[in-house]
Scaffold this motif. Structure first.
Motif, PDB file in Angstrom:
ATOM      1  N   GLN A   1      42.729  38.809  48.141  1.00 13.10           N
ATOM      2  CA  GLN A   1      42.690  39.763  47.031  1.00 13.10           C
ATOM      3  C   GLN A   1      44.008  39.720  46.264  1.00 13.10           C
ATOM      4  OE1 GLN A   1      41.750  43.724  48.287  1.00 13.10           O
ATOM      5  NE2 GLN A   1      41.266  44.405  46.245  1.00 13.10           N
ATOM      6  N   GLU A   2      43.923  39.746  44.948  1.00 14.52           N
ATOM      7  CA  GLU A   2      45.085  39.730  44.049  1.00 14.52           C
ATOM      8  C   GLU A   2      45.835  38.394  44.057  1.00 14.52           C
ATOM      9  OE1 GLU A   2      45.591  42.435  42.011  1.00 14.52           O
ATOM     10  OE2 GLU A   2      43.855  43.340  42.995  1.00 14.52           O
ATOM     11  N   GLU A   3      45.253  37.341  44.601  1.00 18.17           N
ATOM     12  CA  GLU A   3      45.903  36.046  44.678  1.00 18.17           C
ATOM     13  C   GLU A   3      45.323  35.121  43.606  1.00 18.17           C
ATOM     14  OE1 GLU A   3      47.214  33.370  48.453  1.00 18.17           O
ATOM     15  OE2 GLU A   3      45.072  33.810  48.319  1.00 18.17           O
TER      16      GLU A   3
END
Length: 150
Positions: free
Chosen positions: A52-54
């Motif tokens: 997530q958020e990568e």
């Protein structure tokens, strides 16, 4: 099984995945999954789930480093294409990268919790191994687009 550059109708991916065709001396890096892993005892490219958020680029750099200890160089690794995959147990988007490792000195440091072996193989050699369920199709797509081994 469905693999395409276009998502099928009602496509609901449960995960984003990255994988990399890492090339060195006209061979590609393939990893043998540990028997207790999903699709265990099959060969695959380095890669894994995007966190997530990568970003996709950060994900492939992280996965390759975690699995084999290679730090990819931005000038020699690039995003190639995304594919939409439907297999019996899940749907996911697969983001593929290509990395030319000929410009870099490196040593393989295999993460033995994930994989038991690695091999540098031509695509013809890889096709003869027991590959993950999408492996044959990915190699065929790569060969069609790149027209050469590395």
């Amino acid at each position: 099984m469905y693999i395409s550059a276009f998502p099928p109708e009602n496509f609901l991916p449960s995960v984003q995945v990255v994988a990399c065709f890492c090339c060195w001396q006209e061979r590609f890096l393939f990893l043998l999954r540990q028997p207790d892993k999903l699709q265990g005892s099959t060969w695959c490219l380095p890669g894994g789930k995007v966190e997530q958020e990568e970003t996709l680029q950060k994900a492939i750099y992280r996965e390759v480093y975690e699995e084999v200890g290679i730090t990819l160089i931005q000038e020699h690794s690039f995003f190639w294409k995304s594919l939409f995959v439907c297999v019996p147990h899940m749907e996911y988007t697969l983001h593929l990268f290509h990395a030319d490792l000929n410009q870099k000195n490196f040593c393989i440091n295999l993460n033995l919790t994930e994989h038991s072996k690695y091999r540098w193989l031509s695509l013809e050699q890889a096709k003869k191994l027991p590959l993950i369920e999408t492996g044959q199709e990915l190699i065929a797509i790569f060969e069609k687009d790149f027209k050469r081994s590395c």
